[in-house]
Design an enzyme around this catalytic site. Structure first.
Site, PDB file in Angstrom:
ATOM      1  N   LYS A 184      37.006  43.160  32.346  1.00 30.27           N
ATOM      2  CA  LYS A 184      38.042  40.690  31.597  1.00 30.27           C
ATOM      3  C   LYS A 184      38.358  41.344  30.052  1.00 30.27           C
ATOM      4  O   LYS A 184      38.522  42.787  29.764  1.00 30.27           O
ATOM      5  CB  LYS A 184      37.055  40.480  32.126  1.00 30.27           C
ATOM      6  CG  LYS A 184      35.845  40.591  32.019  1.00 30.27           C
ATOM      7  CD  LYS A 184      36.465  40.489  34.553  1.00 30.27           C
ATOM      8  CE  LYS A 184      34.829  40.300  35.175  1.00 30.27           C
ATOM      9  NZ  LYS A 184      35.811  40.255  36.866  1.00 30.27           N
TER      10      LYS A 184
HETATM   11  C1  LIG Z   1      33.571  40.667  37.258  1.00 28.85           C
HETATM   12  C2  LIG Z   1      33.672  39.276  37.961  1.00 28.85           C
HETATM   13  C3  LIG Z   1      32.134  38.557  38.204  1.00 28.85           C
HETATM   14  C4  LIG Z   1      30.745  39.387  37.739  1.00 28.85           C
HETATM   15  O1  LIG Z   1      30.932  39.883  36.750  1.00 28.85           O
HETATM   16  P1  LIG Z   1      29.776  40.840  35.786  1.00 28.85           P
HETATM   17  O2  LIG Z   1      29.690  39.900  34.552  1.00 28.85           O
HETATM   18  O3  LIG Z   1      30.019  41.898  36.079  1.00 28.85           O
HETATM   19  O4  LIG Z   1      28.886  40.315  36.720  1.00 28.85           O
HETATM   20  C5  LIG Z   1      31.941  37.568  38.829  1.00 28.85           C
HETATM   21  N1  LIG Z   1      33.111  36.331  39.519  1.00 28.85           N
HETATM   22  C6  LIG Z   1      34.169  37.097  39.408  1.00 28.85           C
HETATM   23  C7  LIG Z   1      35.723  36.050  39.996  1.00 28.85           C
HETATM   24  C8  LIG Z   1      34.415  38.301  38.919  1.00 28.85           C
HETATM   25  O5  LIG Z   1      35.993  39.324  38.474  1.00 28.85           O
END
Ligand SMILES: *Cc1c(COP(=O)(O)O)cnc(C)c1O
Length: 378
Positions: A184
């Protein structure tokens, strides 16, 4: 021509993050403490929410959001199949049943119509995803959810720095879940946050992430008089560490510039790709602006080459692209879920790919990526 490999994404981590992490280590307080509290306040203020509760991941954030909403066995929760698998998994953690709704071809997001199609008498909540940073139509979906009397959880894992209706994604939300995974824009290694305007939910979320304790370990430690904690309910250890929060505070300061730079690079990709027929890059929807966490492109038949062949050609040319967003209903873990037809989800997951986009991407890199795509088009 670039001779180096072009990565699809790299996190923006520098000397300031390293210093902040080292300071946290030297302070002697490495578990959840004052830096987590500051990160929660600053992040919540940035996204326009009243309260932030830091947790260990967005997956944990989604789980706790459903616990707070008291969703459980026998309940259905509408989610997009077109999302990272954690969105659907969270529904199962509370014993509820995920019901997959289709998405819009241009944005990859749920719409009022697709959610309405998936609604039944047992629907207890909707988790809508701001997929890859592209905001869903927040005003329309919130209004519909209110009308249906169903709480709307926002999976904003990818959307820190995106806007909807001129406001940050997260502002005015019932409850939102955020990710700070390195994929992210803002990263703490692993990490997440729940934001909400409701002070009672925020208080419960703080308990739920910390074993159900009525007072946090940090507050107990800081108190000058002995504090005897009690455990009010069976809960979890979903805490973030102060080392992570120290990194997050630096990253949060960088975020607006990071988003501005990505949007400029995305605009340049748009211009370069426009003359190539059959490639549909993701764009800002009418109702908001994406942070371009991922620059995904839909390949239409007119292009003449299928997605997997495009990926292979890019890889051979030193470009690390990725298949587009997955579809949970096509995975073995969800083979038993019955849902209505999901034609747009299936088309997008089959025909889209993610091109490299990150802060260190150069114009030469972009030209190289586009040259490969132009040549393939014939
Ligand atoms: C990355 C992601 C998650 C999970 O995030 P984590 O912090 O790795 O648990 C959940 N939903 C979406 C849409 C994502 O892109």
């Amino acid at each position: 021509m670039s001779s180096h490999r072009i990565p699809v994404m790299i996190p923006h981590l520098g000397a300031e993050e390293a210093q902040a992490a080292a300071d946290a280590v030297r302070s002697g307080w490495v578990a959840q403490g004052p830096r987590v509290a500051r990160f929660e306040q600053e992040f919540a203020a940035f996204v326009g929410a009243g309260h932030g509760v830091a947790v260990s991941s967005c997956t944990a954030a989604l789980h706790l959001a459903l616990v707070v909403l008291e969703v459980g066995p026998g309940d259905e929760v509408i989610v997009p199949s077109f999302s990272f698998i954690a969105t659907a998994n969270a529904v199962r953690y509370v014993g509820a049943t995920p019901v997959f709704a289709d998405v819009d071809l241009a944005t990859g997001n749920l719409t009022v119509a697709t959610v309405d199609d998936a609604r039944t008498a047992r629907t207890r909540a909707v988790i809508a995803v701001h997929q890859a940073g592209v905001p869903f139509d927040v005003a329309a979906l919130r209004q519909a959810a209110d009308r249906w009397r169903i709480p709307l959880v926002e999976d904003a894992a990818c959307a820190a720095g995106s806007t909807a209706n001129g406001r940050p994604v997260g502002s005015g939300a019932t409850i939102s879940a955020w990710s700070f995974h390195p994929r992210k824009l803002l990263t703490t290694g692993e990490g997440g946050m729940v934001t909400t305007d409701d002070p009672q939910w925020a208080a419960r979320l703080r308990r739920l992430r910390e074993h159900g304790m009525n007072v946090s370990a940090a507050d107990r430690h800081a108190s000058t008089t002995p504090v005897l904690e009690s455990y009010l309910e069976t809960a979890f250890n979903y805490r973030m560490t102060d080392v992570q929060a120290a990194i997050g505070l630096v990253q949060l300061g960088r975020l607006p510039e990071l988003v501005r730079h990505r949007r400029a690079l995305a605009a340049r990709y748009h211009d370069l790709l426009a003359p190539i027929g059959g490639l549909e890059p993701v764009r800002d929807p009418a109702h908001g602006e994406t942070n371009f966490q991922s620059y995904w492109v839909r390949i239409d038949r007119e292009y003449g080459v299928g997605r997997d062949d495009v990926l292979a050609e890019l890889a051979a040319a030193g470009v690390s692209a990725r298949r587009g967003i997955m579809a949970a209903h096509l995975e073995p873990a969800y083979a038993d879920v019955v849902s209505g037809p999901l034609p747009v989800t299936e088309r997008l997951t089959r025909d889209s790919l993610i091109l490299p986009l990150h802060h260190a991407l150069t114009e030469d890199d972009q030209d190289h990526v586009v040259a490969v795509l132009r040549k393939l088009a014939g």
